[in-house]
Motif scaffolding. Structure first.
Motif, PDB file in Angstrom:
ATOM      1  N   TYR A  37      36.174  39.131  39.685  1.00 48.68           N
ATOM      2  CA  TYR A  37      36.201  40.550  39.330  1.00 48.68           C
ATOM      3  C   TYR A  37      34.900  41.157  39.825  1.00 48.68           C
ATOM      4  O   TYR A  37      33.828  40.543  39.712  1.00 48.68           O
ATOM      5  CB  TYR A  37      36.240  40.740  37.810  1.00 48.68           C
ATOM      6  CG  TYR A  37      37.549  40.449  37.123  1.00 48.68           C
ATOM      7  CD1 TYR A  37      38.776  40.642  37.759  1.00 48.68           C
ATOM      8  CD2 TYR A  37      37.562  40.012  35.798  1.00 48.68           C
ATOM      9  CE1 TYR A  37      39.975  40.389  37.104  1.00 48.68           C
ATOM     10  CE2 TYR A  37      38.757  39.745  35.131  1.00 48.68           C
ATOM     11  CZ  TYR A  37      39.954  39.932  35.791  1.00 48.68           C
ATOM     12  OH  TYR A  37      41.128  39.677  35.139  1.00 48.68           O
ATOM     13  N   THR A  38      34.979  42.377  40.349  1.00 50.91           N
ATOM     14  CA  THR A  38      33.759  43.153  40.556  1.00 50.91           C
ATOM     15  C   THR A  38      33.345  43.707  39.190  1.00 50.91           C
ATOM     16  O   THR A  38      34.119  43.641  38.223  1.00 50.91           O
ATOM     17  CB  THR A  38      34.001  44.320  41.532  1.00 50.91           C
ATOM     18  OG1 THR A  38      34.944  45.219  40.930  1.00 50.91           O
ATOM     19  CG2 THR A  38      34.519  43.811  42.874  1.00 50.91           C
ATOM     20  N   GLU A  40      33.115  46.789  38.458  1.00 47.68           N
ATOM     21  CA  GLU A  40      34.044  47.891  38.191  1.00 47.68           C
ATOM     22  C   GLU A  40      35.346  47.347  37.615  1.00 47.68           C
ATOM     23  O   GLU A  40      35.893  47.893  36.643  1.00 47.68           O
ATOM     24  CB  GLU A  40      34.315  48.648  39.489  1.00 47.68           C
ATOM     25  CG  GLU A  40      35.176  49.891  39.321  1.00 47.68           C
ATOM     26  CD  GLU A  40      35.330  50.641  40.631  1.00 47.68           C
ATOM     27  OE1 GLU A  40      34.882  51.807  40.699  1.00 47.68           O
ATOM     28  OE2 GLU A  40      35.880  50.059  41.597  1.00 47.68           O
ATOM     29  N   GLN A  41      35.848  46.259  38.192  1.00 49.27           N
ATOM     30  CA  GLN A  41      37.076  45.642  37.691  1.00 49.27           C
ATOM     31  C   GLN A  41      36.876  45.041  36.300  1.00 49.27           C
ATOM     32  O   GLN A  41      37.761  45.131  35.444  1.00 49.27           O
ATOM     33  CB  GLN A  41      37.548  44.562  38.670  1.00 49.27           C
ATOM     34  CG  GLN A  41      38.075  45.111  39.996  1.00 49.27           C
ATOM     35  CD  GLN A  41      38.294  44.012  41.022  1.00 49.27           C
ATOM     36  OE1 GLN A  41      37.584  43.006  41.059  1.00 49.27           O
ATOM     37  NE2 GLN A  41      39.296  44.201  41.879  1.00 49.27           N
ATOM     38  N   SER A  44      36.916  47.829  33.833  1.00 44.60           N
ATOM     39  CA  SER A  44      38.294  48.302  33.641  1.00 44.60           C
ATOM     40  C   SER A  44      39.084  47.339  32.762  1.00 44.60           C
ATOM     41  O   SER A  44      39.856  47.769  31.890  1.00 44.60           O
ATOM     42  CB  SER A  44      38.992  48.447  35.001  1.00 44.60           C
ATOM     43  OG  SER A  44      38.371  49.459  35.768  1.00 44.60           O
ATOM     44  N   LYS A  45      38.899  46.056  32.989  1.00 47.23           N
ATOM     45  CA  LYS A  45      39.608  45.046  32.200  1.00 47.23           C
ATOM     46  C   LYS A  45      39.176  45.106  30.733  1.00 47.23           C
ATOM     47  O   LYS A  45      40.009  45.025  29.820  1.00 47.23           O
ATOM     48  CB  LYS A  45      39.318  43.658  32.779  1.00 47.23           C
ATOM     49  CG  LYS A  45      40.307  42.600  32.337  1.00 47.23           C
ATOM     50  CD  LYS A  45      41.643  42.784  33.026  1.00 47.23           C
ATOM     51  CE  LYS A  45      42.622  41.703  32.627  1.00 47.23           C
ATOM     52  NZ  LYS A  45      43.947  41.889  33.245  1.00 47.23           N
ATOM     53  N   GLN A 158      42.236  52.605  31.776  1.00 50.90           N
ATOM     54  CA  GLN A 158      41.044  51.864  32.188  1.00 50.90           C
ATOM     55  C   GLN A 158      39.767  52.544  31.713  1.00 50.90           C
ATOM     56  O   GLN A 158      38.669  52.226  32.169  1.00 50.90           O
ATOM     57  CB  GLN A 158      41.034  51.687  33.716  1.00 50.90           C
ATOM     58  CG  GLN A 158      42.189  50.827  34.201  1.00 50.90           C
ATOM     59  CD  GLN A 158      42.200  50.632  35.705  1.00 50.90           C
ATOM     60  OE1 GLN A 158      41.234  50.942  36.393  1.00 50.90           O
ATOM     61  NE2 GLN A 158      43.299  50.101  36.231  1.00 50.90           N
TER      62      GLN A 158
END
Length: 541
Positions: A37-38, A40-41, A44-45, A158
């Motif tokens: 995951y970045t 940012e990801q 969001s998660k 998100q």
């Protein structure tokens, strides 16, 4: 400030930087495939999980059990619980079934997020889980009535605004290993987690450019909050002694890991493997080992395998960490002192930590004005205070009373460890207070005595035990307990000769053989002295 806000800030600064990296099987050439995951990801998660948790009824202050193995989503779930104001309850499943179930029942959780195996456990022991109202399965489908957190969160927003928390509000409950008694739930606040992150960042000079490999899963929480990339090792964290050194070497090299932390049982395997195969780990700058005293031999192994780095042995406890820190190179400079029984070298306390050595007493100490502080080089109990010192145990007022000393608005913690402070302010550890044996008004400390008998070339490890008189249990390197009379005679005489060289061991005359010492379940390396004391041992005659 909510702990989860740290990830939000990092995601804004470095949205496309890798956050969590995990292995995803191997290709046909035997090389690891990786997923990540970045930041940012990851953010969001976390937000999707947070929205799903609120939708199923999770509220601020709810205690939540988390039984999920290290994976891409582990940290996201932890931070999501923080973000909604829930209180994660983290219990090491490797501590043994009975203490594990007692710890679980004592905290009265309302939420449970777990893998299918955890939900089977709740069906087997329904009384233990009677307080749980919301069950969530970490998997793609529902399981035994527990809805899938992955399915519930997949289409959620998100975005999520973190719940506001007070600095001293209960943020999590982390259980001790129970190495010297019943596991205790340590009360953590959001402020303590944030202060620990700051202390670790400063002590190890960590930056966003560093790459972490956490042998202890929760450590990723700190490094991710610093903007570091965290690479999950391919191992079972509940069985650190079984970690595959070849796999660790591959991950460290593939991901250019600069910082790794965990039980010495993990790194012992890796160190022996690297030295035997003439392998160097050039990117690894800091190898951090904690949870048990670290042998000189382990520092020596990595002095050969880390051309650009060093080992570190931070000292602390679940109730207050970090307290002090020692570099492996500094330990090796003092190896003769250590081997002669001065203790384990812990280094100087961190600048943000106050440490006193106080007279060793069994009863509670209500106020700092009631302590007797000892001068340098006198042995006593370590008493510590910092912004990372916890204030109590969950629903255990008597244990809290014994462990805490009040100083106005602040709290000192009694470490339960004995040792001394030298002229330069360095700390030396002599063992757990509970492992001290007093005989004929003389105190015997485990570490200072065992370091003497560990000098014998055939001794793997030794342990101070209490029989009719203070005695020594020996685990030989060949694990043998069936020696011929001549072998036993020679071995015993050699041990007696070693003991007679030092004033504090000259009177030891009783030795017992054990094929393999029992060890603690969390770190797989500390001697389980309670179980050892209950074992039938072979007297060396």
């Amino acid at each position: 400030m909510n702990v989860a806000d740290q990830i939000t800030e990092v995601a804004k600064l470095f949205p496309h930087k890798r956050s969590v990296v995990a292995t995803d099987g191997k290709d046909r050439f035997g090389k690891y495939r990786y997923v990540h995951y970045t930041f940012e990801q990851l953010e969001s998660k976390i937000n999707q999980f947070s929205n799903a948790l609120v939708d199923v009824g999770v509220k601020k202050g709810d205690k939540a059990l988390l039984f999920v193995k290290p994976c891409l989503d582990f940290s996201a779930l932890v931070f999501a619980l923080f973000k909604v104001g829930a209180v994660p309850v983290l219990i090491d499943p490797g501590m043994g079934r009975k203490p594990f179930l007692r710890a679980l029942e004592s905290c009265g959780p309302r939420i449970m997020i777990g893998i299918p195996k955890a939900h089977v456990l709740r069906r087997l022991f329904p009384k233990v889980f009677k307080s749980v109202e919301i069950y969530l399965n970490y998997g793609n489908k529902s399981f035994l009535g527990a809805k899938s957190i992955l399915a519930l969160s997949s289409n959620k927003s998100q975005s999520f605004e973190s719940v506001e928390v007070e600095a001293n509000e209960l943020g999590a409950i982390l259980f001790t290993s129970g190495g010297t008694g019943r596991p205790k739930g340590v009360e953590y606040t959001h402020d303590i987690f944030i202060s620990q992150t700051k202390a670790l960042k400063e002590e190890f000079k960590l930056t966003k450019e560093d790459v972490d490999c956490p042998g202890f899963p929760l450590f990723a929480m700190f490094t991710l909050s610093m903007g570091m990339t965290s690479c999950i090792p391919d191992m079972d964290p509940s069985r650190p002694s079984e970690a595959c050194p070849k796999s660790l070497e591959k991950i460290i090299k593939d991901q250019s890991v600069t910082f790794a932390a965990g039980s010495p049982a993990i790194w012992k395997n890796l160190g022996e493997y690297c030295v035997s195969e003439n392998i160097l780990l050039p990117t690894l700058r800091s190898l951090v080992m904690f949870g048990a005293p670290i042998s000189i031999e382990l520092h020596e192994l990595f002095s050969k395998a880390l051309p650009n780095g060093d080992t570190f042995t931070p000292y602390g406890a679940t109730e207050s960490l970090p307290v002090a820190n020692a570099m492996g190179s500094a330990v090796l400079e003092r190896k003769e002192q250590i081997r002669s029984g001065k203790g384990v070298y812990l280094g100087r306390p961190l600048s943000s930590v106050d440490v006193k050595v106080i007279a060793d007493v069994e009863e509670a100490i209500e106020s700092i004005s009631d302590i007797k502080e000892l001068p340098n080089n006198e042995i006593g109990e370590f008493l510590v205070k910092s912004r990372t010192t916890t204030k109590g145990y969950y629903q255990m007022p008597e244990k809290t009373k014994l462990a805490k000393v009040y100083d106005g608005e602040s709290v000192w913690h009694r470490m339960g460890d004995v040792g001394h402070k030298d002229e330069d302010g360095n700390l030396w550890f002599l063992g757990r207070k509970a492992h001290k044996i007093v005989h004929e008004e003389k105190s015997h400390y485990s570490i200072s005595i065992e370091s003497i008998f560990n000098q014998h070339p055939e001794v793997e490890k030794s342990a101070l035990i209490s029989k009719e008189v203070p005695s020594i249990a020996i685990q030989r390197k060949d694990a043998s307990i069936s020696l011929t009379k001549a072998q036993a005679n020679l071995f015993l005489n050699e041990l007696l000769e070693i003991g007679k060289k030092y004033g504090h061991t000259k009177d030891f005359e009783q030795f017992y053989l054990c094929s393999k010492f029992p060890v603690d379940v969390r770190h797989n390396i500390k001697i389980d002295r309670k179980r050892l004391g209950e074992m039938k041992l072979e007297r060396l005659r």
